[in-house]
Design a protein around this motif. Structure first.
Motif, short mmCIF file in Angstrom:
data_model
loop_
_atom_site.label_atom_id
_atom_site.label_comp_id
_atom_site.label_asym_id
_atom_site.label_seq_id
_atom_site.Cartn_x
_atom_site.Cartn_y
_atom_site.Cartn_z
N ALA A 140 -10.19 -6.07 -23.66
CA ALA A 140 -9.35 -7.02 -22.94
C ALA A 140 -8.04 -6.37 -22.49
O ALA A 140 -7.54 -6.66 -21.40
CB ALA A 140 -9.06 -8.23 -23.81
N VAL A 141 -7.48 -5.49 -23.31
CA VAL A 141 -6.26 -4.79 -22.93
C VAL A 141 -6.51 -3.88 -21.74
O VAL A 141 -5.73 -3.84 -20.80
CB VAL A 141 -5.68 -4.00 -24.13
N ALA B 246 -4.54 -9.26 -27.57
CA ALA B 246 -4.60 -8.58 -26.28
C ALA B 246 -3.35 -8.89 -25.45
O ALA B 246 -2.81 -8.00 -24.78
CB ALA B 246 -5.86 -8.97 -25.52
N THR B 247 -2.89 -10.11 -25.50
CA THR B 247 -1.68 -10.48 -24.77
C THR B 247 -0.46 -9.74 -25.30
O THR B 247 0.34 -9.20 -24.53
CB THR B 247 -1.45 -12.00 -24.85
N LEU C 187 -8.75 -1.70 -12.38
CA LEU C 187 -8.78 -2.71 -11.34
C LEU C 187 -9.82 -2.36 -10.27
O LEU C 187 -10.50 -3.23 -9.74
CB LEU C 187 -7.40 -2.85 -10.70
N THR D 125 -0.84 -5.94 -24.45
CA THR D 125 -0.67 -5.71 -23.01
C THR D 125 0.79 -5.85 -22.61
O THR D 125 1.27 -5.09 -21.77
CB THR D 125 -1.55 -6.68 -22.21
N PRO E 294 -1.53 -4.46 -16.69
CA PRO E 294 -0.84 -4.75 -15.42
C PRO E 294 -0.86 -3.54 -14.49
O PRO E 294 -0.72 -2.40 -14.91
CB PRO E 294 0.59 -5.05 -15.87
N ALA F 246 -7.52 -13.08 -27.66
CA ALA F 246 -6.55 -13.43 -26.62
C ALA F 246 -5.12 -13.18 -27.08
O ALA F 246 -4.30 -12.63 -26.33
CB ALA F 246 -6.72 -14.88 -26.21
N ILE G 297 -8.90 -4.09 -19.44
CA ILE G 297 -9.21 -4.86 -18.24
C ILE G 297 -7.99 -5.59 -17.70
O ILE G 297 -7.79 -5.68 -16.49
CB ILE G 297 -10.35 -5.87 -18.53
N SER G 298 -7.14 -6.10 -18.57
CA SER G 298 -6.01 -6.92 -18.12
C SER G 298 -4.71 -6.15 -18.00
O SER G 298 -3.67 -6.78 -17.79
CB SER G 298 -5.81 -8.09 -19.09
N PRO H 237 -16.17 -4.26 -13.82
CA PRO H 237 -16.05 -4.45 -15.27
C PRO H 237 -17.19 -3.84 -16.07
O PRO H 237 -16.99 -3.37 -17.18
CB PRO H 237 -16.02 -5.97 -15.44
#
Length: 100
Positions: A92-93, A16-17, A49, A20, A98, A13, A95-96, A53
C-alpha cells in the motif's frame, strides 16, 4: 461474526497512511534540496504510478521473496512480508506513495 478482515484492513490503512506521510515529507525535502539528482528521484517516485498494479505487485513479490537478497535479509531477522498484513502495508505504501 468474524471481524478479523475488517481489523486487518484498518491496520493496513492506518500504518500505510502514517508511513506514506513520513516518507512523503522526506521525499519532498530530498527532491527540493537535490539539484543534480532531482530527475532521478522524480523518475523513481513516479515509477509505481506508471506501472500497472499487477506489475508493481509482481516486482514486490520478487524483491521480498525468499530467493532475493532483500527477502533473505528480512527472513533472517524473522520478518515475513509475503501474504501478511505487514506485506500489505508495504504494498500500500509503494502504490500510494505521493508523486511530485
Amino acid at each position: 461474526m468474524d471481524f478479523s478482515p475488517l481489523w486487518i484492513s484498518f491496520k493496513i490503512a492506518l500504518f500505510a497512511t502514517l508511513i506514506t506521510f513520513v516518507l512523503g515529507v522526506f521525499a519532498a525535502w530530498a527532491a527540493g534540496n537535490a539539484k543534480k539528482a532531482k530527475p532521478f528521484i522524480d523518475a523513481l517516485l513516479s515509477l509505481p504510478l506508471v506501472l500497472p498494479p499487477t506489475v508493481t505487485g509482481f516486482i514486490l513479490l520478487i524483491l521480498f521473496g525468499r530467493t532475493s537478497a532483500l527477502g533473505n535479509f528480512f527472513m533472517e531477522r524473522g520478518i515475513n512480508l509475503l501474504v501478511t498484513w505487514q506485506g500489505g502495508v508495504c504494498a500500500a505504501v509503494v502504490i500510494s506513495f505521493p508523486v511530485m
